[in-house]
Design a protein around this motif. Structure first.
Motif, mmCIF file in Angstrom:
data_model
loop_
_atom_site.group_PDB
_atom_site.id
_atom_site.type_symbol
_atom_site.label_atom_id
_atom_site.label_comp_id
_atom_site.label_asym_id
_atom_site.label_seq_id
_atom_site.Cartn_x
_atom_site.Cartn_y
_atom_site.Cartn_z
ATOM 1 N N UNK A 5 0.845 -1.187 0.000
ATOM 2 C CA UNK A 5 0.000 0.000 0.000
ATOM 3 C C UNK A 5 0.888 1.247 0.000
ATOM 4 N N UNK A 6 0.301 2.387 0.236
ATOM 5 C CA UNK A 6 1.048 3.649 0.237
ATOM 6 C C UNK A 6 2.223 3.582 1.203
ATOM 7 N N UNK A 9 2.204 -2.714 4.197
ATOM 8 C CA UNK A 9 1.528 -3.936 3.793
ATOM 9 C C UNK A 9 0.047 -3.844 4.124
ATOM 10 N N UNK A 10 -0.754 -4.350 3.207
ATOM 11 C CA UNK A 10 -2.195 -4.369 3.417
ATOM 12 C C UNK A 10 -2.780 -5.632 2.815
ATOM 13 N N UNK A 11 -4.097 -5.730 2.830
ATOM 14 C CA UNK A 11 -4.788 -6.921 2.341
ATOM 15 C C UNK A 11 -5.923 -6.517 1.431
ATOM 16 N N UNK A 12 -6.099 -7.280 0.365
ATOM 17 C CA UNK A 12 -7.229 -7.050 -0.525
ATOM 18 C C UNK A 12 -7.711 -8.377 -1.091
#
Length: 155
Positions: free
Chosen positions: A78-79, A83-86
């Protein structure tokens, strides 16, 4: 998920899934689905070759359909390199076999990546164990439908 959150049921489901995932990758290699056939190169399974050769004749069975419906999320950047989730997005024209093989590898990754927010999804041992059982059953179905059962089960 913390190690202390791993229940005996989740531990058993994780081992079972990882065992059969490894057996499936062995069956892929044993049947010529290799990233490289050059002498001395590391023997790695070629999931993309497997999908390309089998996608037109594959029809997902019960567990594979349940896995597709479960839609485990994938880790993304992510920005600011966080770390992120999608949710994994599939094109309308995506072959079912591609979906299933990607999701199986995503489930394997879920066991080790951790770091998900406590949003009641895949970081919850009560939800992860059934996902692992579904993925394991999808591996069984996939091995049978692709003619890999003998090497998969080592019979």
């Amino acid at each position: 998920m913390k190690r202390s959150d791993v229940t005996p049921d989740l531990n058993a489901a994780a081992f079972d899934f990882l065992f059969w995932f490894a057996r499936f990758e062995y069956a892929l290699k044993k049947n010529g689905y290799l990233k490289s056939t050059d002498t001395g190169k590391k023997a790695e399974p070629n999931w993309d070759m497997f999908v390309k050769r089998n996608r037109n004749k594959y029809a997902p069975a019960t567990a594979a359909l349940a896995l597709i419906k479960a839609r485990p999320r994938q880790q993304v950047v992510t920005a600011n390199a966080q770390l992120g989730w999608q949710e994994l997005q599939f094109a309308e024209t995506e072959f079912e076999l591609q979906k299933v093989t990607l999701l199986l590898r995503l489930v394997r990754n879920h066991l080790f990546q951790g770091g998900k927010p406590a949003d009641g999804s895949w970081d919850d041992p009560a939800k992860l164990a059934p996902l692992l059982e579904t993925a394991r059953a999808a591996l069984d179905e996939l091995a049978a439908s692709a003619g890999l059962k003998a090497d998969y089960e080592r019979t």
